[in-house]
Enzyme design. Sequence first.
Site, PDB file in Angstrom:
ATOM      1  N   GLY A   1       2.732   2.653  -2.114  1.00 13.93           N
ATOM      2  CA  GLY A   1       2.991   3.100  -3.698  1.00 13.93           C
ATOM      3  C   GLY A   1       2.477   4.415  -3.978  1.00 13.93           C
TER       4      GLY A   1
ATOM      5  N   CYS B   1      -1.091   3.446  -5.724  1.00 14.90           N
ATOM      6  CA  CYS B   1      -1.622   2.319  -5.060  1.00 14.90           C
ATOM      7  C   CYS B   1      -2.566   2.613  -4.079  1.00 14.90           C
ATOM      8  CB  CYS B   1      -0.468   1.371  -4.182  1.00 14.90           C
ATOM      9  SG  CYS B   1      -1.443   0.085  -3.354  1.00 14.90           S
TER      10      CYS B   1
ATOM     11  N   GLY C   1       0.810  -1.213   0.036  1.00 16.64           N
ATOM     12  CA  GLY C   1       0.094  -0.215  -0.068  1.00 16.64           C
ATOM     13  C   GLY C   1       0.743   1.310   0.013  1.00 16.64           C
TER      14      GLY C   1
END
Length: 347
Positions: free
Chosen positions: A183, A186, A181
């Site tokens: 990114g 993301c 998570g």
Amino acid sequence: MRIEEDLKLGFKDVLIRPKRSTLKSRSDVELERQFTFKHSGQSWSGVPIIAANMDTVGTFSMASALASFDILTAVHKHYSVEEWQAFINNSSADVLKHVMVSTGTSDADFEKTKQILDLNPALNFVCIDVANGYSEHFVQFVAKAREAWPTKTICAGNVVTGEMCEELILSGADIVKVGIGPGSVCTTRVKTGVGYPQLSAVIECADAAHGLGGMIISDGGCTTPGDVAKAFGGGADFVMLGGMLAGHEESGGRIVEENGEKFMLFYGMSSESAMKRHVGGVAEYRAAEGKTVKLPLRGPVENTARDILGGLRSACTYVGASRLKELTKRTTFIRVQEQENRIFNNL
């Protein structure tokens, strides 16, 4: 249900405390690392930064450009075997040693990866990549890959906790990819409520992996060269970058024009854009867990690569680390409530 009370930290929550140094210049810092991997027995030397296996980052063009900086590229899994053959025919052995072959976990992925690896013995890295590395099926695939390719260096992920990091290493992974998570494109954390602040995940997983002779990649969460330094300071052996390398000539994103200005599309690999492109759309039973953004064109990636490496060298001089290998031993993190003076950020 239970609640863990100890606070978990991301890169924005800390700074690295400076220390006395005997280094006279940033040019004295050695960024190259030398590794021998636990299961494959292979040795590798280079700068342990990896371009992410996203189809708007991990391209053949990116691999060719970053190899000149001794940086790795995890080439995305959507190239055909024929495209791989053409790339290999036009690439030197030095470029190929900086390439990771990415794969999913289906039978078709396995067969395709086998064909790609058979094209050239210089392809020594396999990156087994799924969003959720906690499934039993994934662990079994890692074991299957290790049995099939005993001399290839296998990295597998993504996970964020020590016990799963250990299980993947014991199942055959040389390197575990850490991050759920963090990114830039993301949305897993907001769609699912699942995740782990990246710096704490790196510290926990590095401790677990190193105890077994394995290694980790910090994957995601870096927005500046300083974050890359923090990831290495936290114990990461490699750092994988997506957003920091997106938007360049080599990145492979589609270019769109808006009000006379050109932008490059960059999207997460679980986004609606990615699923429409590769599997025809978002399946009825799932939600997209990524977003699509338009980035101003950033020119050739070499300028960004130099900026990242320069920042990393400077970080090492601030703590007296003459080699990147020493950075984690020389790092003391301090918790902070500010990172930078932002008064002119909007100008």
